[in-house]
Write a protein that holds these residues in place. Structure first.
Motif, PDB file in Angstrom:
ATOM      1  N   SER A   1     -51.575 -25.425 -36.041  1.00 42.33           N
ATOM      2  CA  SER A   1     -51.065 -24.605 -37.143  1.00 42.33           C
ATOM      3  C   SER A   1     -50.695 -23.205 -36.664  1.00 42.33           C
ATOM      4  CB  SER A   1     -52.101 -24.522 -38.263  1.00 42.33           C
ATOM      5  OG  SER A   1     -53.280 -23.923 -37.787  1.00 42.33           O
ATOM      6  N   PHE A   2     -49.826 -22.571 -37.423  1.00 41.67           N
ATOM      7  CA  PHE A   2     -49.397 -21.217 -37.133  1.00 41.67           C
ATOM      8  C   PHE A   2     -50.060 -20.257 -38.106  1.00 41.67           C
ATOM      9  CE2 PHE A   2     -45.864 -23.645 -35.392  1.00 41.67           C
ATOM     10  CZ  PHE A   2     -45.676 -23.014 -34.175  1.00 41.67           C
ATOM     11  N   ARG A   3     -50.353 -19.065 -37.623  1.00 42.44           N
ATOM     12  CA  ARG A   3     -50.861 -17.990 -38.470  1.00 42.44           C
ATOM     13  C   ARG A   3     -49.983 -16.770 -38.189  1.00 42.44           C
ATOM     14  NH1 ARG A   3     -52.881 -21.796 -40.299  1.00 42.44           N
ATOM     15  NH2 ARG A   3     -55.062 -22.174 -40.800  1.00 42.44           N
ATOM     16  N   VAL A   4     -49.709 -16.025 -39.245  1.00 39.03           N
ATOM     17  CA  VAL A   4     -48.785 -14.901 -39.161  1.00 39.03           C
ATOM     18  C   VAL A   4     -49.510 -13.614 -39.529  1.00 39.03           C
ATOM     19  CG1 VAL A   4     -46.610 -13.966 -40.040  1.00 39.03           C
ATOM     20  CG2 VAL A   4     -46.897 -16.449 -39.818  1.00 39.03           C
ATOM     21  N   PRO A   5     -49.413 -12.584 -38.691  1.00 42.27           N
ATOM     22  CA  PRO A   5     -50.007 -11.297 -39.060  1.00 42.27           C
ATOM     23  C   PRO A   5     -49.274 -10.720 -40.276  1.00 42.27           C
ATOM     24  CG  PRO A   5     -49.453 -11.366 -36.723  1.00 42.27           C
ATOM     25  CD  PRO A   5     -48.842 -12.568 -37.351  1.00 42.27           C
ATOM     26  N   PRO A   6     -49.984 -10.197 -41.261  1.00 43.87           N
ATOM     27  CA  PRO A   6     -49.333  -9.654 -42.462  1.00 43.87           C
ATOM     28  C   PRO A   6     -48.286  -8.589 -42.150  1.00 43.87           C
ATOM     29  CG  PRO A   6     -51.698  -9.758 -42.790  1.00 43.87           C
ATOM     30  CD  PRO A   6     -51.450 -10.103 -41.351  1.00 43.87           C
ATOM     31  N   GLY A   7     -48.535  -7.791 -41.141  1.00 45.89           N
ATOM     32  CA  GLY A   7     -47.565  -6.752 -40.766  1.00 45.89           C
ATOM     33  C   GLY A   7     -46.239  -7.319 -40.317  1.00 45.89           C
ATOM     34  N   SER A   8     -46.258  -8.496 -39.712  1.00 41.29           N
ATOM     35  CA  SER A   8     -45.024  -9.151 -39.280  1.00 41.29           C
ATOM     36  C   SER A   8     -44.169  -9.540 -40.474  1.00 41.29           C
ATOM     37  CB  SER A   8     -45.330 -10.403 -38.450  1.00 41.29           C
ATOM     38  OG  SER A   8     -45.990 -10.062 -37.266  1.00 41.29           O
TER      39      SER A   8
ATOM     40  N   GLU B   1     -48.996 -19.268 -47.337  1.00 39.27           N
ATOM     41  CA  GLU B   1     -49.153 -17.940 -47.929  1.00 39.27           C
ATOM     42  C   GLU B   1     -47.917 -17.077 -47.698  1.00 39.27           C
ATOM     43  OE1 GLU B   1     -53.995 -17.405 -47.680  1.00 39.27           O
ATOM     44  OE2 GLU B   1     -52.781 -16.913 -45.913  1.00 39.27           O
ATOM     45  N   VAL B   2     -47.335 -17.177 -46.495  1.00 37.36           N
ATOM     46  CA  VAL B   2     -46.111 -16.424 -46.191  1.00 37.36           C
ATOM     47  C   VAL B   2     -44.975 -16.913 -47.087  1.00 37.36           C
ATOM     48  CG1 VAL B   2     -44.379 -15.907 -44.434  1.00 37.36           C
ATOM     49  CG2 VAL B   2     -46.806 -15.937 -43.819  1.00 37.36           C
ATOM     50  N   ALA B   3     -44.842 -18.229 -47.218  1.00 33.61           N
ATOM     51  CA  ALA B   3     -43.786 -18.799 -48.054  1.00 33.61           C
ATOM     52  C   ALA B   3     -43.923 -18.331 -49.498  1.00 33.61           C
ATOM     53  CB  ALA B   3     -43.830 -20.329 -47.979  1.00 33.61           C
ATOM     54  N   GLU B   4     -45.143 -18.311 -50.004  1.00 38.70           N
ATOM     55  CA  GLU B   4     -45.374 -17.859 -51.373  1.00 38.70           C
ATOM     56  C   GLU B   4     -45.030 -16.383 -51.522  1.00 38.70           C
ATOM     57  OE1 GLU B   4     -49.193 -17.254 -54.281  1.00 38.70           O
ATOM     58  OE2 GLU B   4     -49.157 -19.038 -53.012  1.00 38.70           O
TER      59      GLU B   4
ATOM     60  N   GLY C   1     -38.127 -17.105 -33.604  1.00 41.06           N
ATOM     61  CA  GLY C   1     -38.634 -15.852 -33.061  1.00 41.06           C
ATOM     62  C   GLY C   1     -38.438 -14.666 -33.991  1.00 41.06           C
ATOM     63  N   GLU C   2     -37.840 -14.882 -35.159  1.00 41.49           N
ATOM     64  CA  GLU C   2     -37.632 -13.788 -36.109  1.00 41.49           C
ATOM     65  C   GLU C   2     -38.939 -13.341 -36.761  1.00 41.49           C
ATOM     66  OE1 GLU C   2     -34.128 -13.975 -38.769  1.00 41.49           O
ATOM     67  OE2 GLU C   2     -33.871 -15.959 -37.851  1.00 41.49           O
ATOM     68  N   LEU C   3     -39.893 -14.263 -36.866  1.00 38.81           N
ATOM     69  CA  LEU C   3     -41.191 -13.965 -37.473  1.00 38.81           C
ATOM     70  C   LEU C   3     -42.285 -14.269 -36.447  1.00 38.81           C
ATOM     71  CD1 LEU C   3     -42.766 -13.127 -40.005  1.00 38.81           C
ATOM     72  CD2 LEU C   3     -42.788 -15.538 -40.663  1.00 38.81           C
ATOM     73  N   PRO C   4     -42.886 -13.230 -35.852  1.00 37.82           N
ATOM     74  CA  PRO C   4     -43.947 -13.462 -34.875  1.00 37.82           C
ATOM     75  C   PRO C   4     -45.134 -14.185 -35.502  1.00 37.82           C
ATOM     76  CG  PRO C   4     -43.212 -11.184 -34.818  1.00 37.82           C
ATOM     77  CD  PRO C   4     -42.596 -11.816 -36.035  1.00 37.82           C
ATOM     78  N   ALA C   5     -45.693 -15.117 -34.753  1.00 38.42           N
ATOM     79  CA  ALA C   5     -46.840 -15.886 -35.237  1.00 38.42           C
ATOM     80  C   ALA C   5     -47.734 -16.255 -34.064  1.00 38.42           C
ATOM     81  CB  ALA C   5     -46.369 -17.145 -35.953  1.00 38.42           C
ATOM     82  N   VAL C   6     -48.948 -16.638 -34.388  1.00 37.13           N
ATOM     83  CA  VAL C   6     -49.920 -17.091 -33.391  1.00 37.13           C
ATOM     84  C   VAL C   6     -50.217 -18.544 -33.703  1.00 37.13           C
ATOM     85  CG1 VAL C   6     -52.255 -16.738 -32.498  1.00 37.13           C
ATOM     86  CG2 VAL C   6     -50.909 -14.781 -33.270  1.00 37.13           C
ATOM     87  N   ARG C   7     -50.298 -19.350 -32.670  1.00 40.54           N
ATOM     88  CA  ARG C   7     -50.589 -20.759 -32.886  1.00 40.54           C
ATOM     89  C   ARG C   7     -52.075 -21.014 -32.632  1.00 40.54           C
ATOM     90  NH1 ARG C   7     -46.686 -25.636 -31.391  1.00 40.54           N
ATOM     91  NH2 ARG C   7     -47.803 -27.152 -32.639  1.00 40.54           N
ATOM     92  N   PHE C   8     -52.734 -21.600 -33.616  1.00 36.78           N
ATOM     93  CA  PHE C   8     -54.133 -22.011 -33.509  1.00 36.78           C
ATOM     94  C   PHE C   8     -54.140 -23.525 -33.639  1.00 36.78           C
ATOM     95  CE2 PHE C   8     -54.716 -17.664 -35.201  1.00 36.78           C
ATOM     96  CZ  PHE C   8     -55.546 -17.160 -34.227  1.00 36.78           C
ATOM     97  N   GLY C   9     -54.329 -24.218 -32.542  1.00 41.52           N
ATOM     98  CA  GLY C   9     -54.281 -25.678 -32.598  1.00 41.52           C
ATOM     99  C   GLY C   9     -52.898 -26.136 -32.993  1.00 41.52           C
TER     100      GLY C   9
ATOM    101  N   THR D   1     -38.604 -22.910 -44.354  1.00 42.65           N
ATOM    102  CA  THR D   1     -37.926 -21.659 -44.001  1.00 42.65           C
ATOM    103  C   THR D   1     -38.827 -20.793 -43.134  1.00 42.65           C
ATOM    104  OG1 THR D   1     -36.574 -21.707 -45.998  1.00 42.65           O
ATOM    105  CG2 THR D   1     -36.869 -19.555 -44.936  1.00 42.65           C
ATOM    106  N   VAL D   2     -40.099 -20.731 -43.466  1.00 40.47           N
ATOM    107  CA  VAL D   2     -41.049 -19.948 -42.660  1.00 40.47           C
ATOM    108  C   VAL D   2     -41.148 -20.548 -41.257  1.00 40.47           C
ATOM    109  CG1 VAL D   2     -43.431 -19.129 -42.437  1.00 40.47           C
ATOM    110  CG2 VAL D   2     -42.339 -19.196 -44.689  1.00 40.47           C
ATOM    111  N   TYR D   3     -41.250 -21.881 -41.156  1.00 39.70           N
ATOM    112  CA  TYR D   3     -41.298 -22.523 -39.836  1.00 39.70           C
ATOM    113  C   TYR D   3     -40.042 -22.210 -39.034  1.00 39.70           C
ATOM    114  CZ  TYR D   3     -45.508 -25.233 -40.833  1.00 39.70           C
ATOM    115  OH  TYR D   3     -46.797 -25.606 -41.108  1.00 39.70           O
ATOM    116  N   ARG D   4     -38.888 -22.216 -39.671  1.00 40.27           N
ATOM    117  CA  ARG D   4     -37.633 -21.883 -38.970  1.00 40.27           C
ATOM    118  C   ARG D   4     -37.669 -20.449 -38.458  1.00 40.27           C
ATOM    119  NH1 ARG D   4     -34.632 -24.585 -43.585  1.00 40.27           N
ATOM    120  NH2 ARG D   4     -34.428 -26.721 -42.864  1.00 40.27           N
ATOM    121  N   LEU D   5     -38.164 -19.526 -39.274  1.00 37.98           N
ATOM    122  CA  LEU D   5     -38.267 -18.130 -38.849  1.00 37.98           C
ATOM    123  C   LEU D   5     -39.217 -17.981 -37.666  1.00 37.98           C
ATOM    124  CD1 LEU D   5     -38.422 -16.433 -42.361  1.00 37.98           C
ATOM    125  CD2 LEU D   5     -36.570 -16.204 -40.693  1.00 37.98           C
TER     126      LEU D   5
END
Length: 70
Positions: free
Chosen positions: A50-57, A21-24, A40-48, A32-36
């Motif tokens: 997979s990564f999830r990104v807060p929309p505000g980030s 969703e972030v990539a889209e 550390g340029e794009l804060p994310a939370v790891r669930f198992g 590119t999203v994984y690299r970010l």
């Protein structure tokens, strides 16, 4: 809506966005999203696994990357 099936939310309302969703939204590849995320340029939370990104980030990253020219 069907019973037991959660309603699909738009990206801005969802508590977290997937990497796809972030990539889209940013019109870049998922890699590119994984690299970010890994840089550390794009804060994310790891669930198992997979990564999830807060929309505000995502919005903060886009705003900080904005080029105005001189």
């Amino acid at each position: 809506m069907g019973a037991g099936i959660p309603e699909q939310r738009s990206g801005q309302d969802a508590p977290f966005l997937t990497v796809a969703e972030v990539a889209e939204r940013m019109r870049v590849s998922r890699m590119t999203v994984y690299r970010l995320v890994h840089s550390g340029e794009l804060p994310a939370v790891r669930f198992g696994r997979s990564f999830r990104v807060p929309p505000g980030s995502v919005e903060s990253l886009i705003e900080s990357a904005r080029y105005t020219g001189s």
